[in-house]
Motif scaffolding. Structure first.
Motif, short mmCIF file in Angstrom:
data_model
loop_
_atom_site.label_atom_id
_atom_site.label_comp_id
_atom_site.label_asym_id
_atom_site.label_seq_id
_atom_site.Cartn_x
_atom_site.Cartn_y
_atom_site.Cartn_z
N HIS A 106 -17.39 123.62 -23.56
CA HIS A 106 -18.19 123.50 -24.31
C HIS A 106 -17.78 122.34 -25.29
O HIS A 106 -16.93 121.81 -26.12
CB HIS A 106 -16.23 124.83 -25.37
CG HIS A 106 -15.50 124.25 -25.12
ND1 HIS A 106 -14.59 122.58 -25.53
CD2 HIS A 106 -14.48 124.87 -24.30
CE1 HIS A 106 -13.33 123.03 -25.05
NE2 HIS A 106 -13.72 123.81 -23.72
N TRP A 138 -8.90 129.73 -31.07
CA TRP A 138 -10.42 130.02 -31.61
C TRP A 138 -11.50 130.60 -30.41
O TRP A 138 -12.52 131.11 -30.06
CB TRP A 138 -11.37 128.50 -31.92
CG TRP A 138 -11.16 127.53 -30.23
CD1 TRP A 138 -10.36 126.76 -30.04
CD2 TRP A 138 -12.33 127.34 -29.31
NE1 TRP A 138 -10.51 126.12 -28.73
CE2 TRP A 138 -12.29 127.45 -28.02
CE3 TRP A 138 -13.68 127.61 -28.91
CZ2 TRP A 138 -12.46 126.05 -27.44
CZ3 TRP A 138 -14.21 127.42 -27.43
CH2 TRP A 138 -13.68 126.85 -26.74
N ARG A 195 -19.92 132.28 -32.03
CA ARG A 195 -20.54 131.01 -31.20
C ARG A 195 -20.86 131.24 -29.65
O ARG A 195 -19.71 132.28 -29.32
CB ARG A 195 -19.45 130.04 -31.64
CG ARG A 195 -19.78 129.03 -32.63
CD ARG A 195 -18.64 128.07 -32.87
NE ARG A 195 -17.41 128.67 -32.92
CZ ARG A 195 -16.46 127.95 -32.42
NH1 ARG A 195 -16.38 126.56 -32.15
NH2 ARG A 195 -14.95 128.71 -32.41
N GLU A 251 -16.65 120.90 -29.32
CA GLU A 251 -15.62 121.02 -29.96
C GLU A 251 -14.22 120.22 -29.73
O GLU A 251 -14.25 119.25 -29.13
CB GLU A 251 -14.79 122.61 -28.50
CG GLU A 251 -15.17 123.57 -28.79
CD GLU A 251 -15.99 124.58 -30.10
OE1 GLU A 251 -14.52 124.05 -31.42
OE2 GLU A 251 -16.54 124.46 -30.90
#
Length: 69
Positions: free
Chosen positions: A33, A59, A17, A36
């Motif tokens: 992000h 992550w 990603r 998320e």
């Protein structure tokens, strides 16, 4: 006089990603992000704190960055 403009970068996670971010003159970084679950942005004191200092399994752990020209 040093530039105070933020320097943009693209961050790529280990699973592929990509996210956009900026590093500011004093070293802190902001990563955007939107999708998320932890919220729309992450702020860290450095790129290393954003990626290297995360625990295994996080992550962002092991993510890499590249600078925009």
């Amino acid at each position: 006089m040093p530039s105070t403009a933020a320097k943009p970068f693209r961050l790529t996670t280990r699973d592929g990603r990509t996210f956009e971010g900026a590093k500011f003159a004093d070293g802190f970084v902001v990563l955007y992000h939107r999708d998320e679950p932890c919220g729309p942005c992450t702020i860290a004191v450095s790129l290393d704190a954003l990626t290297v200092d995360q625990p295994e399994g996080h992550w962002l752990h092991g993510a890499t960055h590249s600078w925009y020209r």
